[in-house]
Design a protein around this motif. Structure first.
Motif, short mmCIF file in Angstrom:
data_model
loop_
_atom_site.label_atom_id
_atom_site.label_comp_id
_atom_site.label_asym_id
_atom_site.label_seq_id
_atom_site.Cartn_x
_atom_site.Cartn_y
_atom_site.Cartn_z
N ARG A 139 0.87 -1.19 0.00
CA ARG A 139 0.00 0.00 0.00
C ARG A 139 0.89 1.22 0.00
NH1 ARG A 139 0.79 2.20 4.88
NH2 ARG A 139 1.12 0.86 6.70
N ALA A 140 0.28 2.39 -0.14
CA ALA A 140 1.04 3.63 -0.05
C ALA A 140 1.48 3.86 1.39
CB ALA A 140 0.19 4.81 -0.52
N LEU A 141 2.68 4.36 1.56
CA LEU A 141 3.18 4.69 2.90
C LEU A 141 2.61 6.02 3.35
CD1 LEU A 141 6.97 3.78 2.52
CD2 LEU A 141 5.15 2.36 3.47
N THR A 142 2.41 6.14 4.66
CA THR A 142 2.09 7.45 5.21
C THR A 142 3.34 8.31 5.18
OG1 THR A 142 2.68 6.87 7.48
CG2 THR A 142 0.43 6.34 6.76
N ALA A 143 3.17 9.59 5.39
CA ALA A 143 4.33 10.49 5.39
C ALA A 143 5.32 10.08 6.47
CB ALA A 143 3.87 11.93 5.61
N GLU A 144 4.82 9.69 7.64
CA GLU A 144 5.70 9.28 8.73
C GLU A 144 6.45 7.99 8.38
OE1 GLU A 144 5.50 8.11 13.50
OE2 GLU A 144 3.66 8.51 12.37
N GLU A 145 5.74 7.04 7.80
CA GLU A 145 6.37 5.77 7.41
C GLU A 145 7.42 6.00 6.33
OE1 GLU A 145 2.49 2.86 8.23
OE2 GLU A 145 2.84 3.76 6.25
N HIS A 146 7.10 6.85 5.38
CA HIS A 146 8.05 7.14 4.31
C HIS A 146 9.30 7.79 4.86
CE1 HIS A 146 9.81 9.43 0.94
NE2 HIS A 146 9.41 8.39 0.19
N ALA A 147 9.14 8.72 5.78
CA ALA A 147 10.30 9.40 6.37
C ALA A 147 11.16 8.41 7.14
CB ALA A 147 9.84 10.53 7.28
N ARG A 148 10.52 7.49 7.87
CA ARG A 148 11.30 6.50 8.64
C ARG A 148 12.10 5.59 7.70
NH1 ARG A 148 7.42 4.69 11.57
NH2 ARG A 148 7.90 6.09 13.32
N LEU A 149 11.46 5.11 6.63
CA LEU A 149 12.19 4.27 5.67
C LEU A 149 13.32 5.06 5.03
CD1 LEU A 149 12.63 1.77 3.94
CD2 LEU A 149 10.81 2.59 2.41
N ALA A 150 13.07 6.31 4.66
CA ALA A 150 14.11 7.12 4.02
C ALA A 150 15.31 7.31 4.95
CB ALA A 150 13.53 8.47 3.62
N ARG A 151 15.06 7.46 6.26
CA ARG A 151 16.16 7.64 7.21
C ARG A 151 17.08 6.43 7.26
NH1 ARG A 151 12.23 9.92 10.64
NH2 ARG A 151 12.05 8.01 11.89
N HIS A 152 16.53 5.25 7.05
CA HIS A 152 17.30 4.03 7.28
C HIS A 152 17.57 3.23 6.00
CE1 HIS A 152 16.94 4.74 11.56
NE2 HIS A 152 15.63 4.85 11.42
N ARG A 153 17.11 3.74 4.86
CA ARG A 153 17.29 2.99 3.62
C ARG A 153 18.77 2.73 3.34
NH1 ARG A 153 14.10 5.61 0.04
NH2 ARG A 153 12.59 3.95 -0.39
N ASP A 154 19.60 3.74 3.47
CA ASP A 154 21.02 3.56 3.18
C ASP A 154 21.66 2.53 4.10
OD1 ASP A 154 20.83 5.39 1.16
OD2 ASP A 154 21.77 7.03 2.26
N ALA A 155 21.30 2.54 5.38
CA ALA A 155 21.89 1.58 6.33
C ALA A 155 21.44 0.16 6.00
CB ALA A 155 21.48 1.95 7.76
N LEU A 156 20.17 0.01 5.68
CA LEU A 156 19.67 -1.32 5.32
C LEU A 156 20.32 -1.81 4.03
CD1 LEU A 156 15.90 -0.82 6.19
CD2 LEU A 156 17.47 -2.39 7.34
#
Length: 701
Positions: free
Chosen positions: A389-406
């Motif tokens: 599904r589409a991410l909420t703004a908060e979910e998107h921001a959390r994934l963006a913060r940790h995408r590089d580390a993952l």
């Protein structure tokens, strides 16, 4: 005899170079040897990223007893379907005629002249209910060859005659007197939208049932249709948006590194078949770029598409880009996990793996829950990262913060193998995608990889008179390119010319199309393999398998057909050059739409996209004068137009150009840039501002 696959360009063939089977590549020598030994040929067809090809190889082709049986009774030939799609299409048709189904690995037994008499796909090492073992098949085929030769040859002859008739019926006539009936074509594209709507999976996106493949050519058609004013334009926008949203929010899309898997085993896109193909990702990158250019929709906003496209472009350059330019063909489905090669091992995560990779424990737990990674007794189960599904703004921001580390944590794993052969036509699609994405995404840095790939194709695959289909390690070899290679490279070169204004790419496209017209159109008929010239080269085995007939597969499947790619490239060239002959070829091919549409619009996605460009004109934009940012703003506005098939030429006034569209175009009196818009063989007054150009391109016809 010995195994002859070492040193082949194809990674798939090289994967089998250490088998005890005496494999050799497809060619006249193999069939001549079968005739000398008076034994059948065993053709095994697959590709490097194919999971079940690996399974059968491990179970049977690495088995000394099975190898001994093969070597004693057959000439054994390995074929990479990506290197020789002409071979694959003929023998896949034979398998489907005999069994009603097909797939890879494809296992075919032929007479020494190449006519097929028995075929199947995967055969297990031990018998299963309703399915013999591979060695039982070998025994039965050998006994039939020995004891019932006359019946075997009669069956092979009848099948070859039937296939020859089937493929001959698909040949397209090319005539100089072609013309298109605008009303009939408008009706046909509208009918295609309606037909697609009837097969849409409204619950999960996409079309039809599982397994679900990205319908890339169809999506390009829908995006182009949505840019127009037809009554079905909004329906097309909805169909495209829902499909793109479903795929980009699913396990098919790699939310960490970008790129799309080849297909989903499930209807809801939740379980991918993890191989990643260049041709899929090139097409989807281009569709996403065009969706951004169109402005997106409420169901799939342009910003979300921009992120998916940008991640995919980065993945293509990073994971498939080769040191000498060009792009590798694919990444394998299988990779090592916990000491074993498993499908998707590189991409799946346990809850513990994900939380350990994220410094913030709270964020790690929330991400693990977001992706549905299990707790408790199932905590060791691994799954792909997706939400569905589409991410909420908060979910998107959390994934963006940790995408590089993952992503960094994942790169510590053993990556899947890469098939580093360069396929000319697929690289042409990649060049076009990157060139379009550079402007649509505002990422001019993507021009560099597009130019590097085009340079490799022109310098390594092209000798000035013919195009070779594959290269490996900077050296081209093997067969001459097929129709899809010539047309795909021309498509890429024309898109790169529009993006850069570098005339060498226009000139190369013109040369490619001239050779293609000479090689692939004979006696007024278009075929997939060269019909004239020194390399009119369907090998003897392929010719025999079709009872001597020429072949053309005009259907768009996971990638556009050679015929539809040629139609698009010919139409674009005609818009640049004014060539009535090139436009006539395009119109002749588009004239085959009714026959293809009878089998459903998904068989004609790219040809429908070309039809949209034909109905739109296409628009021709010549930009002359000015310099730097001033001219660049006009070029950007022209390339931002969603009008299907729009061609853009940039040049200097008074400077000779190979592009006729630029001829006799003065700059503004003060030397500033002017844009000339031509449509339906008539040109409008030039404009000097992006706003003026936007109005000209958006004006109703």
């Amino acid at each position: 005899m010995s195994n002859r696959l070492a040193g082949q360009a194809s990674a798939y063939l090289r994967q089998h170079a250490e088998n005890p089977v005496h494999w050799q590549p497809f060619g006249d020598d193999a069939f001549a040897e079968a005739a000398r030994r008076n034994v059948p040929v065993f053709l095994s067809i697959g590709y490097a990223a194919c999971h079940w090809c690996h399974v059968m190889a491990h179970e049977s082709f690495e088995d000394p007893a099975a190898a001994e049986q093969l070597n004693a009774g057959f000439v054994c030939v390995k074929v990479d379907r990506e290197e020789r799609p002409d071979v694959d299409s003929v023998y896949m048709a034979a398998c489907q005629a005999m069994t009603g189904q097909g797939g890879w690995p494809l296992s075919v037994f032929t007479l020494p002249d190449g006519r097929a008499f028995y075929a199947g796909t995967y055969f297990p090492p031990a018998p299963r209910p309703g399915q013999p073992s591979f060695r039982q098949v070998l025994t039965a085929v050998a006994e039939a060859w020995r004891d019932r030769r006359e019946a075997v040859e009669r069956q092979a002859g009848a099948l070859a005659d039937a296939l020859g008739g089937l493929f001959s019926d698909q040949l397209l006539g090319i005539g100089a007197d072609s013309g298109h009936d605008g009303a009939a074509l408008t009706s046909a594209v509208g009918d295609a939208v309606a037909a697609l709507a009837r097969t849409e999976d409204r619950s999960h996106g996409g079309f039809g049932a599982a397994p679900k493949f990205p319908p890339s050519p169809v999506l390009e058609f829908l995006v182009r249709h949505a840019a127009g004013t037809a009554p079905t334009a909004e329906d097309a926008r909805g169909l495209a948006g829902r499909s793109l949203a479903a795929m980009c929010r699913s396990a098919l899309f790699d939310v960490l590194g970008g790129g799309f898997a080849r297909y989903s085993v499930t209807a809801d896109w939740s379980l991918p078949h993890y191989e990643k193909m260049l041709y899929d990702n090139a097409q989807l990158l281009r569709v996403l770029a065009h969706w951004v250019r169109l402005g997106g929709s409420d169901e799939f906003p342009a910003d979300e598409a921009r992120e998916a496209a940008s991640l995919t472009a980065d993945w293509m350059v990073r994971e498939l880009g080769l040191p000498d330019g060009g792009f590798a063909s694919s990444l394998d489905a299988d990779s090592e996990r916990n000491g074993h090669r498993v499908e998707g091992g590189y991409y799946v995560w346990t809850r513990r793996e994900l939380t350990d990779a994220v410094e913030d424990p709270d964020d790690g737990g929330r991400l693990a829950s977001l992706f549905g990674l299990p707790l408790g007794e199932h905590a060791s189960a691994a799954a792909p990262l997706h939400v569905g599904r589409a991410l909420t703004a908060e979910e998107h921001a959390r994934l963006a913060r940790h995408r590089d580390a993952l992503h960094a944590a994942r790169t510590l794993r053993t990556p899947p193998d890469r098939d580093e052969k360069v396929v000319a036509g697929w690289n042409g699609l990649a060049v076009a995608a990157l060139a379009d994405a550079a402007w649509a995404l505002g990422r001019p840095g993507l021009i560099g990889p597009a130019r590097a790939a085009a340079t490799l194709l022109q310098g390594t695959h092209w000798d000035g008179a013919r195009l070779l289909r594959v290269s490996h390690g900077g050296t081209a070899g093997g067969i001459e390119g097929l129709l899809a290679d010539y047309a795909g490279c021309a498509e890429g070169a024309l898109a790169l010319y529009a993006a850069t204004g570098e005339e060498q790419w226009y000139a190369w496209a013109e040369d490619l199309l001239a050779v293609a017209e000479d090689r692939f159109i004979a006696d007024g008929l278009l075929s997939d393999a060269a019909a004239t010239g020194p390399a009119a080269q369907s090998a003897a085995g392929v010719r025999a398998a079709l009872a001597g007939a020429r072949s053309l597969d005009p259907h768009d499947a996971e990638a556009p057909s050679g015929a539809s790619l040629l139609a698009g490239a010919m139409l674009s060239h005609a818009a640049y050059s004014g060539s009535a002959g090139h436009r006539a070829v395009a119109e002749s091919i588009v004239g085959g739409l009714p026959r293809l549409m009878a089998q459903g619009p998904r068989s004609a996605g790219w040809l429908l996209a070309v039809a949209e460009a034909l109905l739109a004109g296409p628009a021709e934009v010549a930009i002359v004068g000015g310099a730097g940012e001033e001219r660049g703003r006009l070029q950007a506005e022209a390339l931002a137009s969603p009008a299907p098939g729009t061609v853009v030429a940039v040049g200097e006034p008074g400077v000779p150009s190979r592009v006729p569209l630029l001829a006799d175009r003065p700059a503004a009196p003060d030397g500033g840039p002017l844009a000339y818009v031509c449509l339906d063989f008539a040109c409008r007054l030039p404009v000097g501002t992006p706003c003026g150009l936007h109005q000209e391109l958006a004006a109703p016809r």
